[in-house]
Design a protein around this motif. Sequence first.
Motif, short mmCIF file in Angstrom:
data_model
loop_
_atom_site.label_atom_id
_atom_site.label_comp_id
_atom_site.label_asym_id
_atom_site.label_seq_id
_atom_site.Cartn_x
_atom_site.Cartn_y
_atom_site.Cartn_z
N GLN A 111 59.18 -116.15 -58.10
CA GLN A 111 58.73 -114.99 -58.88
C GLN A 111 57.16 -114.83 -58.91
O GLN A 111 56.17 -115.74 -58.92
N THR A 113 53.90 -113.25 -62.32
CA THR A 113 54.32 -113.32 -63.58
C THR A 113 52.92 -112.09 -63.55
O THR A 113 51.97 -112.51 -63.00
N LYS A 115 49.55 -109.46 -64.60
CA LYS A 115 49.45 -107.98 -64.47
C LYS A 115 50.41 -107.72 -62.89
O LYS A 115 51.11 -106.66 -62.89
N ALA A 117 52.88 -108.02 -61.75
CA ALA A 117 54.57 -108.57 -61.57
C ALA A 117 54.31 -107.02 -62.41
O ALA A 117 55.38 -105.92 -61.93
N SER A 118 53.91 -106.37 -63.57
CA SER A 118 53.99 -105.10 -63.83
C SER A 118 53.58 -104.21 -62.81
O SER A 118 54.37 -103.16 -62.62
N ALA A 120 53.31 -104.17 -59.32
CA ALA A 120 53.18 -103.89 -58.48
C ALA A 120 54.96 -104.46 -57.75
O ALA A 120 55.29 -104.89 -57.43
N GLN A 121 56.08 -103.77 -59.23
CA GLN A 121 57.45 -104.95 -59.63
C GLN A 121 58.01 -104.25 -58.15
O GLN A 121 58.81 -104.50 -57.54
N ARG A 122 58.32 -103.19 -57.93
CA ARG A 122 58.97 -102.75 -57.05
C ARG A 122 58.76 -103.14 -55.50
O ARG A 122 58.95 -103.02 -54.90
N ILE A 124 57.36 -106.49 -54.62
CA ILE A 124 57.22 -107.74 -54.63
C ILE A 124 58.02 -108.19 -53.54
O ILE A 124 57.81 -108.85 -52.73
N GLU A 125 59.56 -108.09 -53.54
CA GLU A 125 60.88 -107.99 -52.98
C GLU A 125 59.96 -107.78 -51.42
O GLU A 125 60.33 -108.73 -50.51
#
Length: 148
Positions: A111, A113, A115, A117-118, A120-122, A124-125
Motif C-alpha cells: 500500500q 500513501t 502525495k 499515491a495521488s 502516481a496512482q496509475r 503503482i500496481e
Amino acid sequence: MKLSDEVIIPVPRQKVWAALNDPEVLRQAIPGCEEIVKKSDTEMEAKVTVKLGPVKASFKGAVTLSDLDPPNGYRISGEGKSMMGGAIGGANVRLEEVPEGTKMIYDVDAQVTGKIASLAQRFIEPTARQLSAQFFESFAKLAVSEPG
C-alpha cells in the motif's frame, strides 16, 4: 494491492533459506535498494529509491522478519517513509522441496500513501508487479551463486 507468484530455484531449500536471511543478498535483490543494516536476526533498516511513473521517491524504513518457520518460510514486512508519502507492505514466502530444487511461493501485499499515491496512482500496481518480479528473479540468481 496483492500479488502472488512462484519461482523454482535449482538449489536445496536450506540454501534458499540462508539467502532469504542474508542482508547482502536482500540488498542486491531488492530493486533500488541502496543499503540494508541488520539490527537483529529479525530486524533490519533499509534505504530504497523507487520510480513510480513521473515520481521518484527515496524511502527509509524498517524491515521485519516474522512467522519464522525455518527452512519452510516466513513473512517479510517493511514500512518506509519519504518526503512524498509512505509505503507499507510485505510478503509471505514459502519454500517447498521439489525435484528441480526449491519452489519459492510468495504472496505480496503493498500500500502506498500520501502525495506519491495521488500523483502516481496509475503507476503503482504495474510498478509493484515489475519490482516484485525483478526481486524474485534477482534473488533466484543470487541464491544459486551464493557459496554454501
